[in-house]
Design a protein around this motif. Structure first.
Motif, PDB file in Angstrom:
ATOM      1  N   GLU A 157       0.812  -1.214   0.000  1.00 47.28           N
ATOM      2  CA  GLU A 157       0.000   0.000   0.000  1.00 47.28           C
ATOM      3  C   GLU A 157       0.854   1.276   0.000  1.00 47.28           C
ATOM      4  O   GLU A 157       0.339   2.369  -0.276  1.00 47.28           O
ATOM      5  CB  GLU A 157      -0.942   0.009   1.202  1.00 47.28           C
ATOM      6  CG  GLU A 157      -2.129  -0.939   1.094  1.00 47.28           C
ATOM      7  CD  GLU A 157      -1.738  -2.410   1.175  1.00 47.28           C
ATOM      8  OE1 GLU A 157      -0.644  -2.721   1.708  1.00 47.28           O
ATOM      9  OE2 GLU A 157      -2.516  -3.258   0.686  1.00 47.28           O
ATOM     10  N   GLU A 158       2.139   1.126   0.267  1.00 42.54           N
ATOM     11  CA  GLU A 158       3.032   2.282   0.226  1.00 42.54           C
ATOM     12  C   GLU A 158       3.265   2.769  -1.207  1.00 42.54           C
ATOM     13  O   GLU A 158       3.715   3.894  -1.429  1.00 42.54           O
ATOM     14  CB  GLU A 158       4.400   1.923   0.830  1.00 42.54           C
ATOM     15  CG  GLU A 158       4.388   1.595   2.307  1.00 42.54           C
ATOM     16  CD  GLU A 158       5.766   1.122   2.774  1.00 42.54           C
ATOM     17  OE1 GLU A 158       6.765   1.688   2.279  1.00 42.54           O
ATOM     18  OE2 GLU A 158       5.835   0.193   3.601  1.00 42.54           O
ATOM     19  N   PHE A 159       2.964   1.897  -2.178  1.00 42.87           N
ATOM     20  CA  PHE A 159       3.286   2.200  -3.570  1.00 42.87           C
ATOM     21  C   PHE A 159       2.016   2.222  -4.419  1.00 42.87           C
ATOM     22  O   PHE A 159       1.140   1.365  -4.257  1.00 42.87           O
ATOM     23  CB  PHE A 159       4.246   1.153  -4.141  1.00 42.87           C
ATOM     24  CG  PHE A 159       5.524   1.021  -3.355  1.00 42.87           C
ATOM     25  CD1 PHE A 159       6.622   1.803  -3.670  1.00 42.87           C
ATOM     26  CD2 PHE A 159       5.609   0.134  -2.287  1.00 42.87           C
ATOM     27  CE1 PHE A 159       7.798   1.689  -2.944  1.00 42.87           C
ATOM     28  CE2 PHE A 159       6.776   0.016  -1.560  1.00 42.87           C
ATOM     29  CZ  PHE A 159       7.871   0.796  -1.882  1.00 42.87           C
ATOM     30  N   PRO A 160       1.895   3.160  -5.336  1.00 46.23           N
ATOM     31  CA  PRO A 160       0.752   3.160  -6.256  1.00 46.23           C
ATOM     32  C   PRO A 160       0.939   2.073  -7.299  1.00 46.23           C
ATOM     33  O   PRO A 160       2.032   1.496  -7.421  1.00 46.23           O
ATOM     34  CB  PRO A 160       0.841   4.552  -6.895  1.00 46.23           C
ATOM     35  CG  PRO A 160       2.310   4.847  -6.905  1.00 46.23           C
ATOM     36  CD  PRO A 160       2.842   4.256  -5.621  1.00 46.23           C
ATOM     37  N   PRO A 161      -0.090   1.745  -8.076  1.00 41.34           N
ATOM     38  CA  PRO A 161       0.113   0.848  -9.220  1.00 41.34           C
ATOM     39  C   PRO A 161       1.175   1.446 -10.147  1.00 41.34           C
ATOM     40  O   PRO A 161       1.178   2.647 -10.415  1.00 41.34           O
ATOM     41  CB  PRO A 161      -1.267   0.818  -9.886  1.00 41.34           C
ATOM     42  CG  PRO A 161      -2.219   1.218  -8.813  1.00 41.34           C
ATOM     43  CD  PRO A 161      -1.484   2.182  -7.940  1.00 41.34           C
ATOM     44  N   LEU A 162       2.089   0.607 -10.615  1.00 40.45           N
ATOM     45  CA  LEU A 162       3.242   1.093 -11.369  1.00 40.45           C
ATOM     46  C   LEU A 162       3.091   0.844 -12.864  1.00 40.45           C
ATOM     47  O   LEU A 162       2.722  -0.257 -13.282  1.00 40.45           O
ATOM     48  CB  LEU A 162       4.524   0.411 -10.864  1.00 40.45           C
ATOM     49  CG  LEU A 162       4.845   0.564  -9.377  1.00 40.45           C
ATOM     50  CD1 LEU A 162       6.135  -0.161  -9.036  1.00 40.45           C
ATOM     51  CD2 LEU A 162       4.934   2.028  -8.990  1.00 40.45           C
ATOM     52  N   ASN A 163       3.391   1.877 -13.642  1.00 40.99           N
ATOM     53  CA  ASN A 163       3.489   1.746 -15.091  1.00 40.99           C
ATOM     54  C   ASN A 163       4.920   1.298 -15.386  1.00 40.99           C
ATOM     55  O   ASN A 163       5.850   2.092 -15.359  1.00 40.99           O
ATOM     56  CB  ASN A 163       3.181   3.085 -15.763  1.00 40.99           C
ATOM     57  CG  ASN A 163       3.217   3.007 -17.280  1.00 40.99           C
ATOM     58  OD1 ASN A 163       3.971   2.231 -17.858  1.00 40.99           O
ATOM     59  ND2 ASN A 163       2.387   3.809 -17.933  1.00 40.99           N
ATOM     60  N   LEU A 164       5.107   0.023 -15.659  1.00 43.37           N
ATOM     61  CA  LEU A 164       6.461  -0.508 -15.760  1.00 43.37           C
ATOM     62  C   LEU A 164       7.256   0.092 -16.904  1.00 43.37           C
ATOM     63  O   LEU A 164       8.479   0.263 -16.790  1.00 43.37           O
ATOM     64  CB  LEU A 164       6.415  -2.034 -15.897  1.00 43.37           C
ATOM     65  CG  LEU A 164       5.995  -2.807 -14.647  1.00 43.37           C
ATOM     66  CD1 LEU A 164       6.187  -4.295 -14.859  1.00 43.37           C
ATOM     67  CD2 LEU A 164       6.774  -2.356 -13.426  1.00 43.37           C
ATOM     68  N   MET A 220       0.996  -3.729 -10.956  1.00 45.61           N
ATOM     69  CA  MET A 220       1.356  -3.072 -12.210  1.00 45.61           C
ATOM     70  C   MET A 220       0.123  -2.599 -12.968  1.00 45.61           C
ATOM     71  O   MET A 220      -0.970  -3.179 -12.850  1.00 45.61           O
ATOM     72  CB  MET A 220       2.189  -4.006 -13.091  1.00 45.61           C
ATOM     73  CG  MET A 220       1.442  -5.189 -13.677  1.00 45.61           C
ATOM     74  SD  MET A 220       2.495  -6.242 -14.700  1.00 45.61           S
ATOM     75  CE  MET A 220       3.328  -7.220 -13.458  1.00 45.61           C
ATOM     76  N   ILE A 221       0.301  -1.531 -13.711  1.00 47.60           N
ATOM     77  CA  ILE A 221      -0.747  -1.018 -14.588  1.00 47.60           C
ATOM     78  C   ILE A 221      -0.682  -1.767 -15.918  1.00 47.60           C
ATOM     79  O   ILE A 221       0.394  -1.941 -16.492  1.00 47.60           O
ATOM     80  CB  ILE A 221      -0.570   0.497 -14.828  1.00 47.60           C
ATOM     81  CG1 ILE A 221      -0.762   1.258 -13.515  1.00 47.60           C
ATOM     82  CG2 ILE A 221      -1.544   1.007 -15.881  1.00 47.60           C
ATOM     83  CD1 ILE A 221      -0.434   2.748 -13.614  1.00 47.60           C
ATOM     84  N   LEU A 222      -1.818  -2.227 -16.395  1.00 45.26           N
ATOM     85  CA  LEU A 222      -1.897  -2.900 -17.689  1.00 45.26           C
ATOM     86  C   LEU A 222      -2.766  -2.079 -18.638  1.00 45.26           C
ATOM     87  O   LEU A 222      -3.678  -1.377 -18.200  1.00 45.26           O
ATOM     88  CB  LEU A 222      -2.520  -4.293 -17.544  1.00 45.26           C
ATOM     89  CG  LEU A 222      -1.836  -5.297 -16.610  1.00 45.26           C
ATOM     90  CD1 LEU A 222      -2.652  -6.592 -16.551  1.00 45.26           C
ATOM     91  CD2 LEU A 222      -0.410  -5.583 -17.057  1.00 45.26           C
ATOM     92  N   THR A 223      -2.494  -2.175 -19.923  1.00 46.48           N
ATOM     93  CA  THR A 223      -3.421  -1.605 -20.890  1.00 46.48           C
ATOM     94  C   THR A 223      -4.662  -2.494 -20.936  1.00 46.48           C
ATOM     95  O   THR A 223      -4.624  -3.659 -20.507  1.00 46.48           O
ATOM     96  CB  THR A 223      -2.795  -1.528 -22.294  1.00 46.48           C
ATOM     97  OG1 THR A 223      -2.584  -2.871 -22.786  1.00 46.48           O
ATOM     98  CG2 THR A 223      -1.473  -0.772 -22.271  1.00 46.48           C
ATOM     99  N   ILE A 224      -5.746  -1.976 -21.479  1.00 48.58           N
ATOM    100  CA  ILE A 224      -6.957  -2.794 -21.556  1.00 48.58           C
ATOM    101  C   ILE A 224      -6.728  -3.992 -22.483  1.00 48.58           C
ATOM    102  O   ILE A 224      -7.301  -5.064 -22.266  1.00 48.58           O
ATOM    103  CB  ILE A 224      -8.182  -1.964 -22.012  1.00 48.58           C
ATOM    104  CG1 ILE A 224      -7.904  -1.227 -23.324  1.00 48.58           C
ATOM    105  CG2 ILE A 224      -8.613  -1.004 -20.916  1.00 48.58           C
ATOM    106  CD1 ILE A 224      -9.111  -0.484 -23.872  1.00 48.58           C
TER     107      ILE A 224
END
Length: 299
Positions: A157-164, A220-224
């Motif tokens: 929870e310390e970190f936002p979702p990451l755009n790798l 991680m952030i994913l594209t749709i």
């Protein structure tokens, strides 16, 4: 007893005996042919093993004795109980157990090779070859060792979702310029490891991992496109119930501007892997291309 009835009974008995004879003969021939085929495959396996000098040779190399046996994942030979043991061992980071279970699964798929693993003078090399070359189940275990260690010192929870794509580029530039490493760098590497197994290796259990992590704190952030691809691969491997699959699909559908594109990617993803779908947009399409250039083991 009625004579006609007795004659009919005798005819039925004779026909039954003849049928049983042919059935036994068929089964005997089938067993003989199957045994002969198994003996031939074992002989070829031993022949290739005796000639092999490089025990680090990728499994998919024609000179590797394991090469003809790659149509199935080795762990698919495990029964349900052992599959659960494999999953638990991966989650706990007990990677030695993972390697042993992979070998057990392989020998259940191809039991005629058990004597080679037990008695051949290079039997120890066979275990080494599996451990060195068949890395996907072990890699998931290794990823969980890193994740569990990271979670001992941090909460996700310390970190936002990451755009790798962005994070890796920034990390590379910072380190290139002599900047210090930070805690997020470690998380980036861990997430990349999970994504590599899911997208580039098409490993069913890691596909589930990434879907659960997607867009979550420390995930991680994913594209749709990527998210839809993974959901359909999860369906392919029967990871979810039909109800959960439908729920995931219906939540994702409105995010697409084009229903045709949604359906095209959806259907392509069921039968194709990421590098076979040119229209799929996102970081992982390019990442897997680069990984494939340097990693020829593919397992």
């Amino acid at each position: 007893m009625d004579t006609s009835y007795g004659d009919k009974f005798l005819q039925i008995k004779i026909k039954t005996q003849i049928l049983c004879f042919w059935l036994v003969l068929f089964l005997a021939c089938f067993i003989t042919q199957t045994t002969a085929k198994a003996d031939e495959r074992m002989a070829l396996f031993i022949q290739q093993l005796d000639k092999l000098e490089n025990f680090r040779l990728p499994l998919n190399h024609p000179d590797n004795p394991f090469h003809p046996y790659l149509e199935k994942r080795f762990e698919d030979g495990l029964d349900k109980k052992d599959q659960n043991k494999l999953i638990n061992a991966q989650l706990k980071g007990e990677c030695f157990k993972v390697d042993r279970l992979v070998e057990k699964g392989f020998l259940r798929l191809y039991p005629f090779l058990k004597p080679v693993f037990k008695n051949h003078e290079k039997a120890g090399k066979l275990t080494f070859m599996l451990e060195y070359n068949y890395r996907t189940p072990f890699s998931r275990c290794s990823n969980y060792i890193s994740l569990n260690k990271f979670k001992n010192n941090h909460t996700l929870e310390e970190f936002p979702p990451l755009n790798l794509k962005v994070e890796i580029a920034q990390k590379y530039q910072r380190l290139k310029n002599g900047g210090p490493k930070n805690d997020k760098d470690e998380l980036i590497s861990i997430l990349f490891g999970f994504g590599e197994l899911a997208f580039c290796k098409d490993y069913n259990l890691s596909i589930g991992d990434v879907i659960e992590m997607a867009h979550q704190p420390g995930g991680m952030i994913l594209t749709i496109d990527e998210e839809l691809y993974l959901i359909e691969r999860a369906k392919h491997y029967e990871l979810y119930s039909q109800e959960k699959y439908n729920d995931l699909i219906e939540k994702l559908r409105p995010k697409f501007n084009s229903s045709k594109r949604f359906e095209d990617i959806r259907h392509a993803s069921r039968n194709k892997k990421i590098l076979e779908i040119d229209s799929l947009k996102g970081f992982w399409q390019e990442a897997c291309k680069e990984i494939l250039k340097t990693d020829k083991k593919e397992f």
